[in-house]
Every structure is written in structure tokens, then in C-alpha cells.
Design a protein around this motif. Structure first.
Motif, PDB file in Angstrom:
ATOM      1  N   ARG A 191      -0.260   5.934  -9.343  1.00 40.79           N
ATOM      2  CA  ARG A 191      -0.646   7.182 -10.016  1.00 40.79           C
ATOM      3  C   ARG A 191       0.064   7.272 -11.367  1.00 40.79           C
ATOM      4  NH1 ARG A 191      -0.148  11.919  -5.594  1.00 40.79           N
ATOM      5  NH2 ARG A 191      -1.126  13.143  -7.225  1.00 40.79           N
ATOM      6  N   LYS A 192      -0.641   6.900 -12.407  1.00 39.78           N
ATOM      7  CA  LYS A 192      -0.112   6.855 -13.786  1.00 39.78           C
ATOM      8  C   LYS A 192       1.131   5.961 -13.881  1.00 39.78           C
ATOM      9  CE  LYS A 192      -3.116   9.460 -15.764  1.00 39.78           C
ATOM     10  NZ  LYS A 192      -3.173  10.876 -15.589  1.00 39.78           N
ATOM     11  N   VAL A 193       1.083   4.872 -13.140  1.00 36.02           N
ATOM     12  CA  VAL A 193       2.193   3.932 -13.190  1.00 36.02           C
ATOM     13  C   VAL A 193       1.660   2.523 -12.925  1.00 36.02           C
ATOM     14  CG1 VAL A 193       2.778   4.286 -10.731  1.00 36.02           C
ATOM     15  CG2 VAL A 193       4.530   3.467 -12.286  1.00 36.02           C
ATOM     16  N   LEU A 194       2.197   1.558 -13.657  1.00 34.01           N
ATOM     17  CA  LEU A 194       1.854   0.154 -13.419  1.00 34.01           C
ATOM     18  C   LEU A 194       3.034  -0.486 -12.690  1.00 34.01           C
ATOM     19  CD1 LEU A 194       0.438  -0.685 -16.992  1.00 34.01           C
ATOM     20  CD2 LEU A 194      -0.862  -0.049 -14.951  1.00 34.01           C
ATOM     21  N   ASP A 195       2.800  -0.916 -11.462  1.00 31.60           N
ATOM     22  CA  ASP A 195       3.862  -1.519 -10.641  1.00 31.60           C
ATOM     23  C   ASP A 195       3.795  -3.028 -10.753  1.00 31.60           C
ATOM     24  OD1 ASP A 195       5.280   0.601  -9.379  1.00 31.60           O
ATOM     25  OD2 ASP A 195       3.515   0.991  -8.124  1.00 31.60           O
ATOM     26  N   ILE A 196       4.921  -3.647 -11.055  1.00 33.28           N
ATOM     27  CA  ILE A 196       4.983  -5.111 -11.152  1.00 33.28           C
ATOM     28  C   ILE A 196       5.883  -5.601 -10.035  1.00 33.28           C
ATOM     29  CG2 ILE A 196       5.753  -7.043 -12.591  1.00 33.28           C
ATOM     30  CD1 ILE A 196       5.207  -4.572 -14.823  1.00 33.28           C
ATOM     31  N   ARG A 197       5.351  -6.483  -9.216  1.00 34.16           N
ATOM     32  CA  ARG A 197       6.115  -6.915  -8.040  1.00 34.16           C
ATOM     33  C   ARG A 197       5.871  -8.390  -7.742  1.00 34.16           C
ATOM     34  NH1 ARG A 197       3.492  -3.910  -3.078  1.00 34.16           N
ATOM     35  NH2 ARG A 197       3.421  -2.128  -4.405  1.00 34.16           N
ATOM     36  N   PRO A 198       6.745  -9.001  -6.973  1.00 32.74           N
ATOM     37  CA  PRO A 198       6.567 -10.424  -6.638  1.00 32.74           C
ATOM     38  C   PRO A 198       5.322 -10.651  -5.792  1.00 32.74           C
ATOM     39  CG  PRO A 198       8.791  -9.662  -6.090  1.00 32.74           C
ATOM     40  CD  PRO A 198       7.984  -8.444  -6.405  1.00 32.74           C
ATOM     41  N   VAL A 199       4.722 -11.817  -5.976  1.00 31.72           N
ATOM     42  CA  VAL A 199       3.605 -12.220  -5.119  1.00 31.72           C
ATOM     43  C   VAL A 199       4.199 -12.764  -3.823  1.00 31.72           C
ATOM     44  CG1 VAL A 199       1.610 -13.728  -4.863  1.00 31.72           C
ATOM     45  CG2 VAL A 199       2.188 -12.824  -7.115  1.00 31.72           C
ATOM     46  N   ILE A 200       4.420 -11.880  -2.892  1.00 31.70           N
ATOM     47  CA  ILE A 200       4.874 -12.320  -1.564  1.00 31.70           C
ATOM     48  C   ILE A 200       4.028 -11.607  -0.523  1.00 31.70           C
ATOM     49  CG2 ILE A 200       7.244 -12.824  -2.256  1.00 31.70           C
ATOM     50  CD1 ILE A 200       8.032 -10.192  -0.765  1.00 31.70           C
ATOM     51  N   ASP A 201       4.026 -12.193   0.657  1.00 30.79           N
ATOM     52  CA  ASP A 201       3.208 -11.642   1.728  1.00 30.79           C
ATOM     53  C   ASP A 201       3.988 -10.523   2.421  1.00 30.79           C
ATOM     54  OD1 ASP A 201       1.224 -11.288   3.521  1.00 30.79           O
ATOM     55  OD2 ASP A 201       1.819 -12.946   4.824  1.00 30.79           O
ATOM     56  N   TRP A 202       4.196  -9.450   1.700  1.00 32.78           N
ATOM     57  CA  TRP A 202       4.968  -8.333   2.237  1.00 32.78           C
ATOM     58  C   TRP A 202       4.512  -7.045   1.574  1.00 32.78           C
ATOM     59  CZ3 TRP A 202       7.798  -8.796   6.431  1.00 32.78           C
ATOM     60  CH2 TRP A 202       8.581  -7.715   6.830  1.00 32.78           C
ATOM     61  N   ASP A 203       4.379  -6.005   2.338  1.00 32.40           N
ATOM     62  CA  ASP A 203       3.963  -4.716   1.785  1.00 32.40           C
ATOM     63  C   ASP A 203       4.461  -3.599   2.705  1.00 32.40           C
ATOM     64  OD1 ASP A 203       2.181  -4.569   3.990  1.00 32.40           O
ATOM     65  OD2 ASP A 203       0.668  -5.682   2.876  1.00 32.40           O
ATOM     66  N   LYS A 204       4.064  -2.374   2.420  1.00 34.91           N
ATOM     67  CA  LYS A 204       4.555  -1.248   3.235  1.00 34.91           C
ATOM     68  C   LYS A 204       4.067  -1.351   4.690  1.00 34.91           C
ATOM     69  CE  LYS A 204       5.521   2.511  -0.043  1.00 34.91           C
ATOM     70  NZ  LYS A 204       5.286   3.937  -0.352  1.00 34.91           N
ATOM     71  N   GLY A 205       2.911  -1.970   4.898  1.00 35.77           N
ATOM     72  CA  GLY A 205       2.393  -2.133   6.256  1.00 35.77           C
ATOM     73  C   GLY A 205       3.295  -3.045   7.069  1.00 35.77           C
ATOM     74  N   LYS A 206       3.683  -4.169   6.460  1.00 33.92           N
ATOM     75  CA  LYS A 206       4.578  -5.095   7.161  1.00 33.92           C
ATOM     76  C   LYS A 206       5.952  -4.451   7.348  1.00 33.92           C
ATOM     77  CE  LYS A 206       2.454  -9.501   6.817  1.00 33.92           C
ATOM     78  NZ  LYS A 206       1.291  -9.465   5.939  1.00 33.92           N
ATOM     79  N   ALA A 207       6.351  -3.657   6.364  1.00 34.83           N
ATOM     80  CA  ALA A 207       7.648  -2.969   6.477  1.00 34.83           C
ATOM     81  C   ALA A 207       7.641  -2.008   7.668  1.00 34.83           C
ATOM     82  CB  ALA A 207       7.957  -2.212   5.186  1.00 34.83           C
ATOM     83  N   VAL A 208       6.521  -1.333   7.904  1.00 32.68           N
ATOM     84  CA  VAL A 208       6.432  -0.417   9.049  1.00 32.68           C
ATOM     85  C   VAL A 208       6.579  -1.195  10.355  1.00 32.68           C
ATOM     86  CG1 VAL A 208       4.817   1.016  10.372  1.00 32.68           C
ATOM     87  CG2 VAL A 208       5.107   1.414   7.932  1.00 32.68           C
ATOM     88  N   LYS A 209       5.871  -2.323  10.461  1.00 32.95           N
ATOM     89  CA  LYS A 209       5.956  -3.129  11.690  1.00 32.95           C
ATOM     90  C   LYS A 209       7.394  -3.626  11.890  1.00 32.95           C
ATOM     91  CE  LYS A 209       2.116  -5.781  10.994  1.00 32.95           C
ATOM     92  NZ  LYS A 209       1.147  -6.832  11.354  1.00 32.95           N
ATOM     93  N   PHE A 210       7.990  -4.067  10.794  1.00 33.82           N
ATOM     94  CA  PHE A 210       9.359  -4.578  10.845  1.00 33.82           C
ATOM     95  C   PHE A 210      10.336  -3.482  11.280  1.00 33.82           C
ATOM     96  CE2 PHE A 210      13.454  -5.539   8.961  1.00 33.82           C
ATOM     97  CZ  PHE A 210      13.634  -6.867   9.317  1.00 33.82           C
ATOM     98  N   LEU A 211      10.186  -2.289  10.702  1.00 35.33           N
ATOM     99  CA  LEU A 211      11.080  -1.181  11.051  1.00 35.33           C
ATOM    100  C   LEU A 211      10.913  -0.776  12.509  1.00 35.33           C
ATOM    101  CD1 LEU A 211      10.970   0.942   7.796  1.00 35.33           C
ATOM    102  CD2 LEU A 211      13.049   0.416   9.069  1.00 35.33           C
ATOM    103  N   LEU A 212       9.668  -0.768  12.977  1.00 29.02           N
ATOM    104  CA  LEU A 212       9.428  -0.409  14.381  1.00 29.02           C
ATOM    105  C   LEU A 212      10.201  -1.343  15.304  1.00 29.02           C
ATOM    106  CD1 LEU A 212       5.623   0.486  14.371  1.00 29.02           C
ATOM    107  CD2 LEU A 212       7.497   2.017  14.995  1.00 29.02           C
ATOM    108  N   GLU A 213      10.118  -2.639  15.011  1.00 24.73           N
ATOM    109  CA  GLU A 213      10.854  -3.607  15.850  1.00 24.73           C
ATOM    110  C   GLU A 213      12.361  -3.423  15.698  1.00 24.73           C
ATOM    111  OE1 GLU A 213      10.055  -7.393  16.747  1.00 24.73           O
ATOM    112  OE2 GLU A 213       7.881  -7.242  16.748  1.00 24.73           O
ATOM    113  N   SER A 214      12.792  -3.217  14.465  1.00 26.23           N
ATOM    114  CA  SER A 214      14.233  -3.090  14.202  1.00 26.23           C
ATOM    115  C   SER A 214      14.818  -1.856  14.871  1.00 26.23           C
ATOM    116  CB  SER A 214      14.505  -2.996  12.702  1.00 26.23           C
ATOM    117  OG  SER A 214      14.015  -4.125  12.057  1.00 26.23           O
ATOM    118  N   LEU A 215      14.000  -0.830  15.057  1.00 27.08           N
ATOM    119  CA  LEU A 215      14.491   0.405  15.667  1.00 27.08           C
ATOM    120  C   LEU A 215      14.304   0.395  17.177  1.00 27.08           C
ATOM    121  CD1 LEU A 215      13.206   2.958  12.986  1.00 27.08           C
ATOM    122  CD2 LEU A 215      15.441   1.878  13.184  1.00 27.08           C
ATOM    123  N   GLY A 216      13.845  -0.744  17.694  1.00 31.44           N
ATOM    124  CA  GLY A 216      13.751  -0.887  19.144  1.00 31.44           C
ATOM    125  C   GLY A 216      12.400  -0.510  19.725  1.00 31.44           C
TER     126      GLY A 216
END
Ligand code: MG
Length: 371
Positions: free
Chosen positions: A275-300
Motif C-alpha cells: 500500500r503505497k510502498v515498494l518492498d524489496i526482498r530476497p528471492v527465497i521460498d519463504w513468506d508470511k504463510g510459511k512463517a505461520v506454519k513455522f510458528l505453529l510448529e514452534s509453539l507446539g
């Protein structure tokens, strides 16, 4: 809600990251370039400008529209018909809590535009005392994480609630408790560290090899955009962004050209429009969706049947998390938007004040179960 199977966890090509980062860091440091106002072919051809114009309607247009009675009723009708597809999480509250019966709700919250209204200056996006109290309150009853595009330290400073879990850089910088160990592609990828109270924690930073590259790009962009009025470049540690909310629209081509020129020299980085911002990030296979799955596992919560994840967010990067929850019927994505737009979310809330109402309702509901 049910779990479709645990075999998808963290699959992908994380192992490619290192190679990509090394190839890119071999290149020479970018020369400082000034924007060339006449050189617009690249940015037009690449669709940058179209995406920038459609990223969010200008605020003055919204105010004008909503102060006009006819336009306002038309907008209401459009919004109401959109609500048929993305029902308000407030009106669908009972349905959502029915899904949660016998499960632990886990909350995932975006920050900007979700816990605070979008403001002209990102440095002024402070959480209100009432929202902060609400967030503190939900964290007493539900494991709650904030996943933001900002750096983890910055979003922690802004939210100011120690009871939460924090993920910065769009999920590329996650701090989790030590007790649950999670592997990615069969490898433990944590770095053991301590938090601000000296407690042992695990840090998961899948883009750590890009740290110096992002810093270099950040400094280059600061230099290149310094003469564009209103442009603001932010360093989010594993990603960087250029805000153009305060840039006159006639100068957007210069902003786009700067980012385009930099990205041409860094094939391992990519652009995402927010939203009115240009985000520059590494080309890696990771995003907020994977972060959610990762956090779920990390939190048990590796057993999907025992948990109902709810993700609340307003921007394009949150769509990855909505998609993960929608696929496999894992949980609920809630889009925060006052304007109709297509989304992978199941429900909607109009603005941060409705987010606060929803979170407070969750607390009341949880308390009522204990009576
Ligand atoms: Mg946001």
C-alpha cells in the motif's frame, strides 16, 4: 476444520538460498545513480507504474467520495455486496467460535493497517493505548504473534507487549521459545540467542545471507531518492522498502525508476507492491504463510486438529498467510479493508477499530467459557 496433512511443512527450495546470495554478493557495489526523469520506458514496460497507481486509492479521493452523499451510498452498496463474499468477522463471530470449539485459537496479527491505521509517515504509526491493552489481553488467553514487514526489533518497539511472539521482515526474522525444535528441510536452522531479558530463545532467519546485500541496497536507494520530495526508504533488516505515499504523483516515475535500476543489478532480489510502498526482498521460498506454519510448529501446535489459527492483515503480503489457512481448511484469514478487493481471506473487518472489537469479543468469549 481439519488438517490436510503435515507433509507440506516448509517444503521448497530453501537450500537454493545460499547459492543465490553468493552469486549476487560477488558483483561490484552499485554506483550511486541519480534518477533520470526522462527515462521511463523500463518502468512503464515493467508495469511498475500501473501497480503503484492501483496499490491504494489516493486518500483525498476517498474523502471526496465519502463526503458526497450519492457516491457514498453507491460505495456502501458495493461494500455490502462484497460482504456477501467476505462476511464481517464481527457478524460471523459465532460461526468462527464454533470452528474453535475444542481447539486452541492461535492469533497472528499484522501491524500496519491492522493494529494501527495507515499513516503518511511510517515512523508515526503508533499503536493506541486501547489497542495495546486489547493485544495484551488477547495474549493472556491465546498464543499471539505479530508478523510484520518491519524489522522485528522495530515492530516489538511499536507494539510494546512482551507477552507476544514477534516475526519481522515479512516472516524472515522469527524469535521463538527454545522448548520446541522445528527443522526446515531436515536441518535445524535456528541460531540460539537471548532476548532483551536474557532469556534463551531461538532465532530463525532464512534470509541471513542477504543481510549485507539488503543494507547495501538500502543505502543505495537512500542516496538515489534523496532528491525526490516525500520518498522514504526504510531498512527492515532482511528487506527494504521505499514509501511513496507523500511523493507527488508526477514524481512516481522517478521512484519507480530508482527501484527498477537497483533491482536490475540484483537478480536475487525481487519487488512486491504494498500500500503505497515498494518492498524489496530476497528471492527465497519463504513468506508470511510459511512463517505461520513455522510458528505453529514452534509453539507446539504441530497437530493441526487441536488449533484454529486466525490471521488478521490488510496487505498483499498477508495474502500468502490467508492462502495457507484457506488451503486445507486450516484456519481463518481475516482481511482488513474498507474497500472491496479480491482476497484469499474468508472474512473481513473494515478497519483497525473493528479489529479491536473482534479481539475484545474473542477475550469475552473465552472468559465466558470459563464461567
Ligand atoms: Mg499491513
Amino acid at each position: 476444520m481439519h488438517c490436510s496433512g503435515g507433509d507440506e511443512k516448509f517444503s521448497g527450495s530453501l537450500h537454493l538460498m545460499g547459492r543465490c546470495a553468493h552469486n549476487c554478493t560477488d558483483k561490484k557495489t552499485l554506483k550511486r545513480k541519480k534518477p533520470i526523469p526522462g527515462k521511463v520506458d523500463d518502468v512503464r514496460a515493467s508495469g511498475y507504474l500501473d501497480a503503484m497507481k492501483s496499490s491504494s486509492p489516493p486518500r483525498n479521493k476517498l474523502i471526496k467520495d465519502f463526503s458526497n452523499e450519492v457516491a457514498s451510498s453507491e460505495n456502501d452498496a458495493t461494500y455490502n455486496s462484497w460482504l456477501m463474499k467476505y462476511p464481517s468477522a464481527l457478524t460471523a463471530f459465532e460461526k468462527i467460535t464454533n470452528y474453535a470449539k475444542g481447539k486452541q485459537i492461535a492469533l497472528f496479527l499484522d501491524y500496519d493497517g491492522t493494529l494501527t491505521p495507515i499513516v503518511d509517515d511510517p515512523d508515526s504509526a503508533f499503536i493506541s493505548p486501547s489497542m495495546q491493552a486489547t493485544v495484551r489481553s488477547v495474549a493472556k488467553y491465546f498464543p499471539t504473534a505479530v508478523i510484520s514487514g518491519r524489522s522485528r526489533s522495530k515492530v516489538y518497539e511499536l507494539v510494546g507487549v512482551p507477552e507476544l511472539y514477534y516475526a519481522g521482515s515479512h516472516g524472515m526474522d522469527i524469535m521463538v521459545p527454545v522448548k520446541h525444535s522445528v527443522s526446515v528441510d531436515g536441518h535445524i536452522s535456528y541460531v540460539r540467542s537471548t532476548d532483551q531479558w536474557g532469556k534463551e530463545v531461538n532465532l530463525f532467519q532464512p534470509a541471513s545471507e542477504f543481510l549485507s546485500m539488503i543494507d547495501e541496497v538500502f543505502r543505495t536507494l537512500v542516496e538515489m531518492t534523496k532528491e525526490i520530495n516525500g520518498a522514504k526508504v526504510e531498512n527492515h533488516k532482511f528487506c527494504t522498502s521505499v514509501h511513496y505515499r507523500l511523493v507527488d504523483e508526477k514524481d512516481w516515475t522517478m521512484v519507480a525508476q530508482c527501484v527498477h535500476d537497483v533491482l536490475k543489478d540484483y537478480p536475487c532480489l525481487r519487488l512486491k507492491h504494498g500500500r503505497k510502498v515498494l518492498d524489496i526482498r530476497p528471492v527465497i521460498d519463504w513468506d508470511k504463510g510459511k512463517a505461520v506454519k513455522f510458528l505453529l510448529e514452534s509453539l507446539g501446535f504441530s497437530n493441526c486438529n487441536g488449533v484454529l489459527p486466525i490471521f488478521i492483515g490488510d496487505d498483499t503480503t498477508d495474502e500468502d498467510a490467508f492462502k495457507v489457512l484457506r488451503e486445507g481448511n486450516r484456519g481463518c484469514g481475516i482481511l482488513v479493508s474498507s474497500l472491496p478487493k479480491e482476497s484469499n481471506a474468508l472474512y473481513s473487518l473494515r478497519d483497525p477499530s473493528e479489529v479491536m472489537g473482534f479481539l475484545n469479543s474473542l477475550v469475552r468469549w473465552k472468559k465466558s467459557l470459563a464461567v
